[in-house]
Design a protein around this motif. Structure first.
Motif, PDB file in Angstrom:
ATOM      1  N   GLU A 198       0.837  -1.202   0.000  1.00 10.43           N
ATOM      2  CA  GLU A 198       0.000   0.000   0.000  1.00 10.43           C
ATOM      3  C   GLU A 198       0.870   1.250   0.000  1.00 10.43           C
ATOM      4  O   GLU A 198       0.584   2.219  -0.722  1.00 10.43           O
ATOM      5  CB  GLU A 198      -0.950   0.011   1.202  1.00 10.43           C
ATOM      6  N   GLN A 240       3.847   1.501  -1.303  1.00  7.92           N
ATOM      7  CA  GLN A 240       4.415   1.605  -2.651  1.00  7.92           C
ATOM      8  C   GLN A 240       3.376   2.082  -3.650  1.00  7.92           C
ATOM      9  O   GLN A 240       3.673   2.867  -4.540  1.00  7.92           O
ATOM     10  CB  GLN A 240       5.012   0.261  -3.080  1.00  7.92           C
ATOM     11  N   ARG A 241       2.149   1.607  -3.499  1.00  5.42           N
ATOM     12  CA  ARG A 241       1.075   2.031  -4.399  1.00  5.42           C
ATOM     13  C   ARG A 241       0.866   3.535  -4.282  1.00  5.42           C
ATOM     14  O   ARG A 241       0.769   4.249  -5.278  1.00  5.42           O
ATOM     15  CB  ARG A 241      -0.230   1.300  -4.063  1.00  5.42           C
ATOM     16  N   ARG A 242       0.850   4.041  -3.070  1.00  5.35           N
ATOM     17  CA  ARG A 242       0.664   5.482  -2.856  1.00  5.35           C
ATOM     18  C   ARG A 242       1.836   6.281  -3.411  1.00  5.35           C
ATOM     19  O   ARG A 242       1.637   7.318  -4.037  1.00  5.35           O
ATOM     20  CB  ARG A 242       0.498   5.782  -1.365  1.00  5.35           C
ATOM     21  N   GLY A 250      -0.154   4.616  -8.055  1.00  9.90           N
ATOM     22  CA  GLY A 250      -0.898   3.510  -8.660  1.00  9.90           C
ATOM     23  C   GLY A 250      -2.373   3.551  -8.310  1.00  9.90           C
ATOM     24  O   GLY A 250      -2.768   4.040  -7.255  1.00  9.90           O
ATOM     25  N   THR A 300      -4.386   0.620  -8.783  1.00 12.87           N
ATOM     26  CA  THR A 300      -4.863  -0.716  -8.449  1.00 12.87           C
ATOM     27  C   THR A 300      -4.880  -0.886  -6.929  1.00 12.87           C
ATOM     28  O   THR A 300      -3.871  -0.644  -6.266  1.00 12.87           O
ATOM     29  CB  THR A 300      -3.959  -1.798  -9.072  1.00 12.87           C
ATOM     30  N   ARG A 301      -6.014  -1.292  -6.391  1.00 14.28           N
ATOM     31  CA  ARG A 301      -6.150  -1.482  -4.950  1.00 14.28           C
ATOM     32  C   ARG A 301      -5.302  -2.671  -4.492  1.00 14.28           C
ATOM     33  O   ARG A 301      -5.143  -3.649  -5.226  1.00 14.28           O
ATOM     34  CB  ARG A 301      -7.609  -1.719  -4.582  1.00 14.28           C
ATOM     35  N   VAL A 302      -4.797  -2.576  -3.285  1.00 11.61           N
ATOM     36  CA  VAL A 302      -3.972  -3.637  -2.712  1.00 11.61           C
ATOM     37  C   VAL A 302      -4.767  -4.933  -2.631  1.00 11.61           C
ATOM     38  O   VAL A 302      -4.240  -6.009  -2.914  1.00 11.61           O
ATOM     39  CB  VAL A 302      -3.422  -3.233  -1.326  1.00 11.61           C
ATOM     40  N   GLN A 350      -4.508  -6.921  -5.577  1.00 14.98           N
ATOM     41  CA  GLN A 350      -3.170  -7.460  -5.814  1.00 14.98           C
ATOM     42  C   GLN A 350      -2.749  -8.469  -4.738  1.00 14.98           C
ATOM     43  O   GLN A 350      -1.628  -8.957  -4.751  1.00 14.98           O
ATOM     44  CB  GLN A 350      -2.142  -6.328  -5.788  1.00 14.98           C
ATOM     45  N   THR A 369      -6.262   1.105   2.429  1.00 18.14           N
ATOM     46  CA  THR A 369      -6.400   2.395   1.740  1.00 18.14           C
ATOM     47  C   THR A 369      -7.057   3.438   2.632  1.00 18.14           C
ATOM     48  O   THR A 369      -6.885   4.632   2.402  1.00 18.14           O
ATOM     49  CB  THR A 369      -7.231   2.243   0.441  1.00 18.14           C
TER      50      THR A 369
END
Length: 193
Positions: free
Chosen positions: A63, A65-67, A71, A73-75, A78, A125
């Motif tokens: 999460e 890294q996504r932020r 990105g 795509t929701r954690v 994934q 999130t």
């Protein structure tokens, strides 16, 4: 943190007590095996808790890294890949094949979930950046503690295995005695317990 309480009644307290693996040469073979098996079960349970913590660490890091990358795509979408990456990556630590099942899986799962209080990892999130960082720090600290205790327990298991092996190598124990004791402990199919 996993604390060991001197004189405590929990399995980890017994296994890591100073006198548990002392004077192994003076213990009967049945006691050696019992204690080795008890320590091996504790190792299995600690390994299970460690895997739970690794999964939670991976989810929080994903999460973050996504932020950081922006990105979309929701954690949760994934999750399979996140957890598989850890399982397929290079092994770390002193993992060993364990034929035992965790005996306290539910207790350890609840313990891992309680580490970050109300942090609901099913919806990371919704957590603030600060809360994610706190969760990650908490999980890492606990994982470090669990790993340390696991290494200590592994040393106990290794000491018992070494003494058992020494007795077989020197002829002080025999496979026939082991098989006889196993037969006495396990009822034959069709016979009452």
């Amino acid at each position: 943190m996993i604390e060991v309480r001197p004189g405590g009644r929990r399995r980890i307290d017994r296994v890591l007590a100073d006198d548990y693996a002392r004077d192994l040469g003076g213990l009967p073979m049945s006691t050696l095996r019992e204690r080795r098996n008890e320590a091996a079960q504790e190792e299995t349970d600690l390994s299970y808790l460690r895997r739970l913590l690794h999964a939670r660490i991976d989810i929080v890091k994903a999460e973050q890294q996504r932020r950081a990358s922006g990105g979309q795509t929701r954690v949760v979408d994934q999750l399979t890949a996140i957890l598989a990456d850890n399982a397929l990556g290079p092994a770390t630590g002193s993992g060993r094949y364990q034929k035992l099942e965790p005996s306290r899986a539910g207790e350890y799962r609840r313990s891992a979930e309680a580490l970050v209080g109300d942090a609901d990892l099913s919806d990371v999130t919704s957590l603030s950046d600060g809360r994610l960082s706190e969760a990650l720090a908490s999980y890492r600290e606990q994982e470090k503690s669990v790993s340390q205790r696991r290494r200590e327990v592994q040393a106990v298991v290794d000491a018992f295995n070494a003494e058992i092996a020494r007795r077989y190598a020197q002829g002080a124990a025999s496979v026939d005695e082991l098989l006889d004791s196993e037969r006495r402990q396990s009822p034959v199919d069709g016979e009452p317990d």
